[in-house]
Design an enzyme around this catalytic site. Structure first.
Site, PDB file in Angstrom:
ATOM      1  N   LYS A  53      -2.636  -6.223 -10.812  1.00 35.54           N
ATOM      2  CA  LYS A  53      -4.095  -6.313 -10.739  1.00 35.54           C
ATOM      3  C   LYS A  53      -4.720  -5.950 -12.090  1.00 35.54           C
ATOM      4  CE  LYS A  53      -4.078  -5.768  -5.774  1.00 35.54           C
ATOM      5  NZ  LYS A  53      -4.146  -4.912  -4.583  1.00 35.54           N
ATOM      6  N   GLN A  97      -5.678   0.833  -3.155  1.00 35.59           N
ATOM      7  CA  GLN A  97      -4.440   0.173  -2.712  1.00 35.59           C
ATOM      8  C   GLN A  97      -3.942   0.797  -1.415  1.00 35.59           C
ATOM      9  OE1 GLN A  97      -3.144  -2.544  -4.272  1.00 35.59           O
ATOM     10  NE2 GLN A  97      -1.570  -2.692  -2.716  1.00 35.59           N
ATOM     11  N   ASP A 120     -12.104  -6.263  -1.619  1.00 27.91           N
ATOM     12  CA  ASP A 120     -11.034  -6.595  -0.665  1.00 27.91           C
ATOM     13  C   ASP A 120     -11.600  -7.287   0.583  1.00 27.91           C
ATOM     14  OD1 ASP A 120      -8.367  -5.854  -1.392  1.00 27.91           O
ATOM     15  OD2 ASP A 120      -8.866  -3.736  -1.179  1.00 27.91           O
TER      16      ASP A 120
END
Ligand code: GUN
Length: 282
Positions: A53, A97, A120
Protein backbone atom coordinates in the site's frame (compact mmCIF):
# COMPACT_ATOMS: atom_id res chain seq x y z
CA UNK A 1 -11.36 -24.74 -23.74
CA UNK A 2 -8.46 -22.96 -22.08
CA UNK A 3 -9.34 -19.79 -20.22
CA UNK A 4 -8.08 -16.33 -21.04
CA UNK A 5 -6.12 -15.23 -17.96
CA UNK A 6 -7.26 -11.81 -16.75
CA UNK A 7 -4.19 -9.70 -16.10
CA UNK A 8 -4.75 -7.69 -12.91
CA UNK A 9 -1.16 -6.54 -12.83
CA UNK A 10 -1.36 -4.90 -16.26
CA UNK A 11 -4.77 -3.32 -15.60
CA UNK A 12 -3.57 -2.12 -12.23
CA UNK A 13 -0.54 -0.40 -13.80
CA UNK A 14 -2.83 1.30 -16.33
CA UNK A 15 -5.26 2.56 -13.67
CA UNK A 16 -2.39 3.76 -11.43
CA UNK A 17 -1.02 5.79 -14.35
CA UNK A 18 -4.40 7.45 -14.70
CA UNK A 19 -4.54 8.12 -10.94
CA UNK A 20 -1.02 9.64 -11.06
CA UNK A 21 -2.06 11.96 -13.90
CA UNK A 22 -5.18 13.04 -11.98
CA UNK A 23 -3.07 13.54 -8.83
CA UNK A 24 -0.66 15.79 -10.74
CA UNK A 25 -3.62 17.89 -11.89
CA UNK A 26 -4.96 18.09 -8.33
CA UNK A 27 -1.55 19.14 -7.01
CA UNK A 28 -1.62 22.12 -9.37
CA UNK A 29 -4.73 23.17 -7.51
CA UNK A 30 -2.91 22.84 -4.18
CA UNK A 31 -4.25 19.43 -3.12
CA UNK A 32 -2.15 16.30 -2.63
CA UNK A 33 -4.09 13.17 -1.65
CA UNK A 34 -2.88 11.77 1.69
CA UNK A 35 -3.35 8.27 3.09
CA UNK A 36 -2.62 7.08 6.63
CA UNK A 37 -2.05 3.37 7.10
CA UNK A 38 -2.13 1.86 10.58
CA UNK A 39 -0.84 -1.59 11.40
CA UNK A 40 -1.04 -3.10 14.88
CA UNK A 41 1.21 -6.08 15.65
CA UNK A 42 3.48 -8.24 13.55
CA UNK A 43 1.23 -10.39 11.34
CA UNK A 44 3.51 -11.24 8.36
CA UNK A 45 0.78 -11.18 5.68
CA UNK A 46 -0.43 -7.78 6.96
CA UNK A 47 3.13 -6.44 6.84
CA UNK A 48 3.33 -7.35 3.14
CA UNK A 49 -0.05 -5.74 2.39
CA UNK A 50 0.94 -2.55 4.19
CA UNK A 51 4.27 -2.37 2.36
CA UNK A 52 2.45 -2.76 -0.96
CA UNK A 53 0.00 0.00 0.00
CA UNK A 54 2.90 2.36 0.77
CA UNK A 55 4.52 1.52 -2.59
CA UNK A 56 1.24 2.22 -4.37
CA UNK A 57 1.05 5.65 -2.68
CA UNK A 58 4.48 6.52 -4.06
CA UNK A 59 3.46 5.32 -7.56
CA UNK A 60 0.33 7.47 -7.47
CA UNK A 61 2.09 10.59 -6.17
CA UNK A 62 0.26 10.57 -2.82
CA UNK A 63 1.40 11.77 0.57
CA UNK A 64 1.40 8.86 3.02
CA UNK A 65 1.99 8.16 6.68
CA UNK A 66 2.49 4.76 8.23
CA UNK A 67 1.85 3.97 11.89
CA UNK A 68 3.32 0.62 12.97
CA UNK A 69 2.05 0.07 16.50
CA UNK A 70 3.12 -2.72 18.87
CA UNK A 71 0.73 -5.64 19.42
CA UNK A 72 0.16 -4.49 23.04
CA UNK A 73 -1.33 -1.13 21.94
CA UNK A 74 -4.60 -0.56 23.80
CA UNK A 75 -7.87 0.07 22.00
CA UNK A 76 -7.98 3.49 23.64
CA UNK A 77 -4.57 4.43 22.23
CA UNK A 78 -5.54 3.23 18.77
CA UNK A 79 -8.83 5.14 18.81
CA UNK A 80 -6.90 8.21 20.02
CA UNK A 81 -4.63 8.02 16.97
CA UNK A 82 -7.63 7.59 14.67
CA UNK A 83 -9.27 10.65 16.21
CA UNK A 84 -6.14 12.72 15.53
CA UNK A 85 -6.03 11.50 11.92
CA UNK A 86 -9.75 12.26 11.50
CA UNK A 87 -8.86 15.90 12.25
CA UNK A 88 -5.59 16.05 10.25
CA UNK A 89 -6.16 18.02 7.02
CA UNK A 90 -3.16 16.41 5.26
CA UNK A 91 -4.83 13.02 5.61
CA UNK A 92 -7.78 12.26 3.32
CA UNK A 93 -7.96 8.50 3.84
CA UNK A 94 -7.40 6.31 6.90
CA UNK A 95 -6.92 2.57 6.80
CA UNK A 96 -6.32 0.25 9.72
CA UNK A 97 -5.03 -3.08 8.47
CA UNK A 98 -7.18 -6.00 9.63
CA UNK A 99 -7.03 -8.22 11.58
CA UNK A 100 -6.19 -6.27 14.74
CA UNK A 101 -5.06 -8.12 17.92
CA UNK A 102 -7.88 -9.91 19.78
CA UNK A 103 -8.09 -7.37 22.65
CA UNK A 104 -9.15 -4.66 20.17
CA UNK A 105 -12.66 -4.62 18.71
CA UNK A 106 -12.52 -4.54 14.90
CA UNK A 107 -15.95 -2.89 14.77
CA UNK A 108 -14.91 -0.18 17.26
CA UNK A 109 -11.97 0.67 14.96
CA UNK A 110 -14.19 0.74 11.87
CA UNK A 111 -16.77 2.92 13.63
CA UNK A 112 -14.07 5.36 14.85
CA UNK A 113 -12.76 6.23 11.38
CA UNK A 114 -14.65 9.20 9.96
CA UNK A 115 -16.86 7.81 7.20
CA UNK A 116 -15.57 10.58 4.95
CA UNK A 117 -12.01 9.21 5.32
CA UNK A 118 -13.04 5.55 5.28
CA UNK A 119 -11.28 4.50 2.06
CA UNK A 120 -11.87 0.80 2.85
CA UNK A 121 -15.64 1.47 2.75
CA UNK A 122 -16.07 -0.57 5.95
CA UNK A 123 -17.93 2.07 8.03
CA UNK A 124 -21.66 1.38 8.51
CA UNK A 125 -22.53 4.62 6.70
CA UNK A 126 -20.55 3.55 3.64
CA UNK A 127 -21.87 -0.03 3.82
CA UNK A 128 -25.39 1.42 3.83
CA UNK A 129 -24.59 3.67 0.87
CA UNK A 130 -23.32 0.66 -1.07
CA UNK A 131 -26.57 -1.17 -0.32
CA UNK A 132 -28.60 1.77 -1.62
CA UNK A 133 -26.37 2.18 -4.67
CA UNK A 134 -25.43 5.79 -3.85
CA UNK A 135 -21.81 5.48 -2.81
CA UNK A 136 -18.64 7.59 -2.77
CA UNK A 137 -16.23 4.80 -1.86
CA UNK A 138 -16.26 1.41 -3.50
CA UNK A 139 -15.26 -1.60 -1.41
CA UNK A 140 -11.73 -2.25 -2.73
CA UNK A 141 -11.69 -5.97 -3.54
CA UNK A 142 -15.16 -6.13 -5.14
CA UNK A 143 -14.41 -2.90 -7.03
CA UNK A 144 -11.22 -4.49 -8.39
CA UNK A 145 -13.24 -7.46 -9.62
CA UNK A 146 -15.74 -5.15 -11.36
CA UNK A 147 -12.90 -3.26 -13.10
CA UNK A 148 -11.43 -6.54 -14.34
CA UNK A 149 -14.82 -7.68 -15.68
CA UNK A 150 -15.30 -4.34 -17.48
CA UNK A 151 -11.78 -4.42 -18.94
CA UNK A 152 -12.46 -7.82 -20.52
CA UNK A 153 -15.90 -6.79 -21.80
CA UNK A 154 -17.81 -9.06 -19.41
CA UNK A 155 -21.17 -7.51 -18.54
CA UNK A 156 -22.99 -9.06 -15.54
CA UNK A 157 -26.39 -7.86 -16.87
CA UNK A 158 -28.82 -10.76 -16.96
CA UNK A 159 -26.09 -13.26 -16.02
CA UNK A 160 -26.26 -15.79 -13.24
CA UNK A 161 -23.61 -14.69 -10.73
CA UNK A 162 -22.60 -16.91 -7.83
CA UNK A 163 -20.45 -15.54 -4.99
CA UNK A 164 -18.94 -18.12 -2.63
CA UNK A 165 -18.31 -16.44 0.73
CA UNK A 166 -20.36 -13.95 2.76
CA UNK A 167 -17.74 -11.80 4.50
CA UNK A 168 -18.37 -8.12 5.09
CA UNK A 169 -15.11 -7.28 3.27
CA UNK A 170 -15.68 -9.28 0.08
CA UNK A 171 -18.71 -11.59 -0.31
CA UNK A 172 -21.55 -9.26 0.70
CA UNK A 173 -20.35 -6.09 -1.10
CA UNK A 174 -19.35 -8.20 -4.15
CA UNK A 175 -22.93 -9.44 -4.40
CA UNK A 176 -24.23 -5.86 -4.19
CA UNK A 177 -21.97 -4.55 -6.96
CA UNK A 178 -22.96 -7.41 -9.28
CA UNK A 179 -26.60 -6.73 -8.43
CA UNK A 180 -26.19 -3.01 -9.25
CA UNK A 181 -24.92 -4.15 -12.67
CA UNK A 182 -28.11 -6.20 -13.11
CA UNK A 183 -26.68 -9.64 -12.42
CA UNK A 184 -28.89 -12.34 -10.89
CA UNK A 185 -26.90 -12.99 -7.75
CA UNK A 186 -26.68 -15.96 -5.39
CA UNK A 187 -24.47 -15.93 -2.28
CA UNK A 188 -23.22 -19.33 -1.14
CA UNK A 189 -21.50 -20.19 2.13
CA UNK A 190 -20.49 -23.05 4.39
CA UNK A 191 -24.13 -24.07 5.08
CA UNK A 192 -25.26 -24.01 1.45
CA UNK A 193 -26.80 -27.35 0.44
CA UNK A 194 -25.21 -28.88 -2.69
CA UNK A 195 -22.81 -26.00 -3.20
CA UNK A 196 -21.28 -27.63 -6.29
CA UNK A 197 -24.67 -27.72 -8.06
CA UNK A 198 -25.28 -24.01 -7.30
CA UNK A 199 -21.80 -23.12 -8.58
CA UNK A 200 -22.40 -25.08 -11.82
CA UNK A 201 -25.32 -22.72 -12.55
CA UNK A 202 -22.97 -19.71 -12.63
CA UNK A 203 -22.06 -17.69 -15.71
CA UNK A 204 -19.82 -15.64 -13.39
CA UNK A 205 -18.41 -17.45 -10.35
CA UNK A 206 -16.56 -15.46 -7.66
CA UNK A 207 -14.63 -17.48 -5.09
CA UNK A 208 -13.96 -15.66 -1.80
CA UNK A 209 -13.73 -18.61 0.57
CA UNK A 210 -10.20 -18.52 1.97
CA UNK A 211 -9.49 -22.19 1.29
CA UNK A 212 -6.79 -23.29 -1.15
CA UNK A 213 -8.10 -24.92 -4.35
CA UNK A 214 -11.66 -25.04 -2.99
CA UNK A 215 -13.28 -24.65 -6.44
CA UNK A 216 -12.61 -27.74 -8.54
CA UNK A 217 -13.43 -28.30 -12.25
CA UNK A 218 -16.58 -30.34 -11.45
CA UNK A 219 -18.08 -27.18 -9.83
CA UNK A 220 -17.68 -25.04 -12.95
CA UNK A 221 -19.86 -24.84 -16.04
CA UNK A 222 -18.05 -25.01 -19.40
CA UNK A 223 -17.34 -21.42 -20.52
CA UNK A 224 -17.99 -19.74 -17.15
CA UNK A 225 -16.03 -16.69 -15.99
CA UNK A 226 -14.18 -17.60 -12.77
CA UNK A 227 -12.86 -14.90 -10.44
CA UNK A 228 -10.48 -16.00 -7.68
CA UNK A 229 -10.28 -13.68 -4.67
CA UNK A 230 -8.34 -16.20 -2.56
CA UNK A 231 -4.90 -15.51 -1.06
CA UNK A 232 -3.88 -18.75 0.63
CA UNK A 233 -0.62 -20.44 1.47
CA UNK A 234 -0.34 -24.03 0.29
CA UNK A 235 2.96 -25.50 1.56
CA UNK A 236 4.30 -21.93 1.64
CA UNK A 237 3.26 -21.18 -1.93
CA UNK A 238 0.71 -18.43 -2.60
CA UNK A 239 -2.41 -19.88 -4.18
CA UNK A 240 -6.04 -18.97 -4.70
CA UNK A 241 -9.40 -20.52 -3.86
CA UNK A 242 -9.63 -22.01 -7.36
CA UNK A 243 -7.86 -25.15 -8.55
CA UNK A 244 -5.72 -24.11 -11.58
CA UNK A 245 -7.23 -27.08 -13.48
CA UNK A 246 -10.45 -24.99 -13.70
CA UNK A 247 -8.71 -23.04 -16.50
CA UNK A 248 -9.55 -25.97 -18.81
CA UNK A 249 -13.29 -25.27 -18.39
CA UNK A 250 -13.53 -21.51 -17.83
CA UNK A 251 -13.66 -18.91 -20.61
CA UNK A 252 -11.95 -16.27 -18.45
CA UNK A 253 -10.17 -16.69 -15.15
CA UNK A 254 -8.05 -14.60 -12.77
CA UNK A 255 -4.64 -15.98 -11.75
CA UNK A 256 -3.24 -15.90 -8.20
CA UNK A 257 -0.99 -13.99 -7.86
CA UNK A 258 -1.50 -11.26 -10.48
CA UNK A 259 -5.31 -11.21 -10.76
CA UNK A 260 -7.56 -9.56 -8.19
CA UNK A 261 -4.78 -8.80 -5.65
CA UNK A 262 -3.07 -5.90 -7.44
CA UNK A 263 -6.45 -4.39 -8.31
CA UNK A 264 -7.54 -4.24 -4.67
CA UNK A 265 -4.75 -1.84 -3.72
CA UNK A 266 -5.32 0.21 -6.85
CA UNK A 267 -8.98 0.67 -5.88
CA UNK A 268 -7.79 1.87 -2.46
CA UNK A 269 -5.75 4.52 -4.28
CA UNK A 270 -8.82 5.46 -6.35
CA UNK A 271 -10.85 5.90 -3.15
CA UNK A 272 -8.11 8.06 -1.60
CA UNK A 273 -8.06 10.31 -4.67
CA UNK A 274 -11.86 10.59 -4.47
CA UNK A 275 -11.67 11.39 -0.74
CA UNK A 276 -9.17 14.20 -1.43
CA UNK A 277 -11.49 15.64 -4.08
CA UNK A 278 -14.60 15.44 -1.91
CA UNK A 279 -12.90 16.94 1.14
CA UNK A 280 -11.66 19.86 -0.95
CA UNK A 281 -14.86 20.40 -2.96
CA UNK A 282 -13.04 19.55 -6.24
N1 GUN B 1 -7.19 -7.09 5.66
C1 GUN B 1 -7.42 -7.88 4.59
N2 GUN B 1 -7.97 -7.16 3.60
C2 GUN B 1 -8.09 -5.89 4.05
C3 GUN B 1 -8.57 -4.69 3.48
O1 GUN B 1 -9.04 -4.63 2.34
N3 GUN B 1 -8.50 -3.59 4.28
C4 GUN B 1 -8.03 -3.63 5.55
N4 GUN B 1 -8.03 -2.50 6.25
N5 GUN B 1 -7.57 -4.73 6.10
C5 GUN B 1 -7.60 -5.86 5.35
Amino acid sequence: MSAVMMDGKALSAKVRQRILAETEALKERGVRPGLAVIIVGEDPASQIYVRNKEKACVECGFYSEKYALPAETSQEELLGLIDELNHNPRINGILCQMPVPAHISEQAVIDAISYEKDVDAFHPVNVGKIMIGDFDFLPCTPAGVMELLAEYGIDPKGKRCVVIGRSNIVGKPMAMLLLHKHGTVTICHSRTADLAAVCREADILVAAVGKAKFVTPDMVREGAVVIDVGMNRDNGKLCGDVDPAVAEKASYMTPVPGGVGPMTITMLMQNTLKAARLQNGL
